[in-house]
Design a protein around this motif. Sequence first.
Motif, PDB file in Angstrom:
ATOM      1  N   ASN A  79       0.833  -1.211   0.000  1.00 49.65           N
ATOM      2  CA  ASN A  79       0.000   0.000   0.000  1.00 49.65           C
ATOM      3  C   ASN A  79       0.868   1.262   0.000  1.00 49.65           C
ATOM      4  N   ASP A 100       3.369   6.991   2.544  1.00 45.42           N
ATOM      5  CA  ASP A 100       2.796   6.101   3.558  1.00 45.42           C
ATOM      6  C   ASP A 100       2.852   4.668   3.038  1.00 45.42           C
ATOM      7  N   GLU A 102       2.229   0.216   4.539  1.00 44.81           N
ATOM      8  CA  GLU A 102       1.837  -0.691   5.617  1.00 44.81           C
ATOM      9  C   GLU A 102       2.746  -1.902   5.630  1.00 44.81           C
ATOM     10  N   VAL A 105       2.136  -5.891  10.304  1.00 45.11           N
ATOM     11  CA  VAL A 105       1.759  -5.566  11.679  1.00 45.11           C
ATOM     12  C   VAL A 105       1.531  -4.080  11.929  1.00 45.11           C
ATOM     13  N   GLY A 106       1.912  -3.214  10.976  1.00 45.89           N
ATOM     14  CA  GLY A 106       1.794  -1.791  11.313  1.00 45.89           C
ATOM     15  C   GLY A 106       1.558  -0.890  10.126  1.00 45.89           C
ATOM     16  N   ARG A 107       1.402   0.394  10.441  1.00 44.31           N
ATOM     17  CA  ARG A 107       1.291   1.432   9.417  1.00 44.31           C
ATOM     18  C   ARG A 107       2.525   2.326   9.497  1.00 44.31           C
ATOM     19  N   GLU A 128       2.356   3.222  13.762  1.00 40.22           N
ATOM     20  CA  GLU A 128       1.507   2.566  14.770  1.00 40.22           C
ATOM     21  C   GLU A 128       1.383   1.089  14.433  1.00 40.22           C
ATOM     22  N   LEU A 129       1.042   0.319  15.459  1.00 39.75           N
ATOM     23  CA  LEU A 129       0.835  -1.116  15.295  1.00 39.75           C
ATOM     24  C   LEU A 129      -0.644  -1.370  15.070  1.00 39.75           C
ATOM     25  N   LYS A 130      -0.958  -2.196  14.083  1.00 41.91           N
ATOM     26  CA  LYS A 130      -2.366  -2.491  13.801  1.00 41.91           C
ATOM     27  C   LYS A 130      -3.007  -3.182  15.000  1.00 41.91           C
ATOM     28  N   GLY A 131      -4.170  -2.733  15.371  1.00 39.46           N
ATOM     29  CA  GLY A 131      -4.849  -3.310  16.528  1.00 39.46           C
ATOM     30  C   GLY A 131      -4.382  -2.720  17.850  1.00 39.46           C
ATOM     31  N   HIS A 132      -3.372  -1.858  17.790  1.00 43.35           N
ATOM     32  CA  HIS A 132      -2.866  -1.218  19.012  1.00 43.35           C
ATOM     33  C   HIS A 132      -2.734   0.287  18.793  1.00 43.35           C
ATOM     34  N   GLU A 133      -3.663   0.870  18.065  1.00 45.15           N
ATOM     35  CA  GLU A 133      -3.618   2.295  17.772  1.00 45.15           C
ATOM     36  C   GLU A 133      -3.858   3.096  19.052  1.00 45.15           C
TER      37      GLU A 133
END
Lengths: 605, 605
Positions: A79, A100, A102, A105-107, A128-133
């Motif tokens: 992406n 940007d 991805e 596990v993260g953005r 940031e970590l996906k699911g841990h924003e």
Amino acid sequence: MTATVPETQTGAAAAVTTWLSAFSEALAAGDPAAAAELFLEDCYWRDLVAFTWNIKTCEGRAAVAEMLRETLPGLQPGNWRITDGEEAADAGGVIEAWIDFETAVGRGHGHLRLRDGRCWTLLTTLEELKGHEEPRGLSRPMGAEHGASRDRTTWLEKREHEASELGFTAQPYVLIIGGGQGGIVLGARLRQLGVPTIILDKHGRPGDQWRHRYKSLCLHDPVWYDHLPYLKFPANWPVFAPKDKIADWLESYTTIMELNYWGNAEAKSAAFSEATGEWTVNIERDGQPMVLRPRQLVLATGVSGKPNLPSFPGMDRFRGDQHHSSVHPGPDAYRGKRCVVIGSNNSAFDICGALWENGADVTMVQRSSSHIVKSDSLMEIGVGALYSEQAVAAGMTTEKADMVFASLPYRIMHEFQIPLYDQMRERDKDFYDRLESAGFDHDWGDDGSGLFMKYLRRGSGYYIDTGAGDLVANGDVKLAKGQVDHLTEDAVVLDDGTELPADLVVYATGYGSMNGWVADLISPEVADKVGKCWGLGSDTTKDPGPWEGEQRNMWKPTQQDALWFQGGNLHQSRYYSLYLALQLKARAAGIPTPVYGLQQVYHRS
Amino acid sequence: MTATVPETQTGAAAAVTTWLSAFSEALAAGDPAAAAELFLEDCYWRDLVAFTWNIKTCEGRAAVAEMLRETLPGLQPGNWRITDGEEAADAGGVIEAWIDFETAVGRGHGHLRLRDGRCWTLLTTLEELKGHEEPRGLSRPMGAEHGASRDRTTWLEKREHEASELGFTAQPYVLIIGGGQGGIVLGARLRQLGVPTIILDKHGRPGDQWRHRYKSLCLHDPVWYDHLPYLKFPANWPVFAPKDKIADWLESYTTIMELNYWGNAEAKSAAFSEATGEWTVNIERDGQPMVLRPRQLVLATGVSGKPNLPSFPGMDRFRGDQHHSSVHPGPDAYRGKRCVVIGSNNSAFDICGALWENGADVTMVQRSSSHIVKSDSLMEIGVGALYSEQAVAAGMTTEKADMVFASLPYRIMHEFQIPLYDQMRERDKDFYDRLESAGFDHDWGDDGSGLFMKYLRRGSGYYIDTGAGDLVANGDVKLAKGQVDHLTEDAVVLDDGTELPADLVVYATGYGSMNGWVADLISPEVADKVGKCWGLGSDTTKDPGPWEGEQRNMWKPTQQDALWFQGGNLHQSRYYSLYLALQLKARAAGIPTPVYGLQQVYHRS
């Protein structure tokens, strides 16, 4: 996965999109060689945690290929796109863009520079970590939980409950030793990421690290450079904050960010168990011994935290006051007294200036050459483009300025710095002439690259002149040169026999490497294993090679499992704390964090 | 002076520029009649201090002409223009624009709506006084004064010196009584304007006004509506801040803004001397009597600050706990107890909900009809367009939202409100049906205009439902209706003979007008002279006419020289404190402040 090309776009945007598309394809195909082909031979890819779980600059095409061979499996980068709302720009043959992307596990966010269609510099950072924003903006907490529930506890009850449990019946995942700005901002980020953390400091209140310094101290960096994460200084904040004001800010910030800050708490010893993956840290809190068992230990005790107190013959005989600059109380008690300040960098000048202003008789002892730049010249020429009111008015945010800064590879940073210091030399020629006439040994760094490179390479050797430079140049503060041979009951004697009568001696003799703290707290063996902190390996004075490419041991994995260093000025504490916090969060969340290119240790201290 | 017309512009911009040009010419010519001709017959000009040194809405062309006849001499309004960076817009026949202008003494900002080429609504506000601009941005303080000077004092020494002098050897120009959010934000503005000010509060620490309330309390207004001036809440701040968190914020804010805040200090009496132009205020600080002699006295004791404690027969006999809602400690002591809460508005619902959640047996006594809206409906339909994360994302700033709000004339505001509450009624129909089935007397305001108009008109009569509405609707909280006749030793008896056994009685019976504080502090005569605070004269329940056009006595000159009222919710405290601060600063600086249209007093309390 390929990047989408919009129908109409500028030539710069087209070049970037084409490059990102090819890059994305090569990565998706798991083809490091093809990806590396898209870089110039003479290229730099700086990665902050996104690819390497490390802070790493790959220099040259071969290094890029090697890094990708190790990191690509499982990483799933994709992406890739130009950042929304940003436009690619062509600046004299170099095409620049914010990007940007991805991973699995993260953005990530980053910056790209192309030359002749190939990548010259690439910055990739994990945002940031996906699911841990972090919960903010649309996902900020509600505060009031609506509805009616018989299990409700209030915000205050939750805070009090946490304070009563953490460190007692529940262990913090992270223990940060040192509650100055470095520890506090890292603690703030970890709080947002939901990582249970305690910050220890031997002082009573947040900010006391500043309150206890000499009274004339103000920040040498300007407000735009000093913002903390989450909460910016207001528009009426002083350009150079006085120490007690920044202290109050840090105390308020600690409350507002809901940190678990333990004042009057000192770490006495620490040991890591490979078997349990746990530290055992013996502390004293309010005079009582306690044991904490965190999984991760962060030293945020200050790059300039461990005083170098020299040991000169006769110090034990000297009858006046003598102390290291870090505990100098300020000039009030020394009106009319004879004061000798050993050293010729920031603290020495600040202290000499304040003593002179209070009517003391002051002599500075210069032992080696120093670099001085006038504060206003440094602000206008050195940092103004990124960090100034004008930059803010032109749309530059702190966040973007930090990224621009981070996108410049350390290997070539001095090339960008040298012309700036040439300008300052020209602008303040009269001052430098007077300073040299007064006998002051002045330098511009080994390669003329000035103050910021000295800061990154050795963290010493300069003064940001806010006024005391002129006192030396015009002789109000007397200058003596040479090494200290010994002290008598009432004088400092130099190696050429010069005797400087003294009621006060201040040792403005700087600070040791942060791994000195490791030796004290853990063991000399672990300190040697971890090696020296700070410095780039530039092979310049006090920064011996080989070249490292990044600052040693800072904000990234070290040779000691679960031991980390956080610090630097407010800018670095702010910026790099995000990447350190994400490394810690990933470990807390059980996300695999294969570290690429763990640094070798070449210098033990 | 005429406004310059740019060469190309939109039709809307052209219409605005043409109008501003004609308006500017009429004003420059000193021709009120010609200026008034540019307004619709049915027009509203709301002025905040810029023209009137008052807060005043002129309704209709004649009122505009009359105001200008009085205010134009010496005012020198000019340089009318569309605000830089803003574009005029045509919204269905109404052309809107942000405008800037100047007067002889200040710079102004405002908003204009045109219909058929004439002005329908005009908002003019004073933004700053020339020569007395706040030091921020480019003019922020330096903090470190560069150079060397033997008269230097540090920031901390200056602060300590000020604290030791102000109120002792030097008198404050302004004394603010009440250190809640209203007093604090006004104090912050006055500090920026360099007006020596002391804030008094009987509580120990800033924020204690919140800390001492019932433990479940959270703000009922959302974060975007609640920002304080200068320092915005961070992006991770809760939507509805818990009371102890907002308390900590206020305490930090007081430190950061360097306010002279005297806790544990209570004003006992105050008298104004026409001869000296000075107040004599007897206070008690830390239990010691002191006298302060300010030139200006501001009551910031809270629109909801003076409890209405009813006096029912038998209260002296009742053996359980009884107290006003303002001192209710929360539910912890009342698990399993029989609790009767007299009242059916915000505090009553909050307290009933928390008591029920803690396992108490709860009865609410409804004495008159109330208006309830669900918090999420109010957020989405009522305030979301101006104050929400979506509004922020669409470019709406707090400052701009405040101005849009201020630009709507009170006379017609209910017309904008009614359709919103019609939507809420529809959206939450099921809830209202259940509530009425439970016997609750529900209303939507006399004219169906809902909560915000009730707030402006009477400051009471509603509940923003965060969950306790359902407890009443489903009978978990029992509902009794009627007037209280008397109390027995262990029950509340209503006028229909219903006996409600009680271990606890909470009087959620609201608050009196702020001029009740004047009667206590100064004298009943001055309280009568000043008259009632709050309300618009809308001739609706609890807001008797005649029409006033602005809220009585708030943030503007009163019939008592040098006596002012500051207060309201966080939004109003933030917004109107600027105009009150500028009125005080102008007087401190000796700038003439001829007040146009000082309000008449129609209601004494």
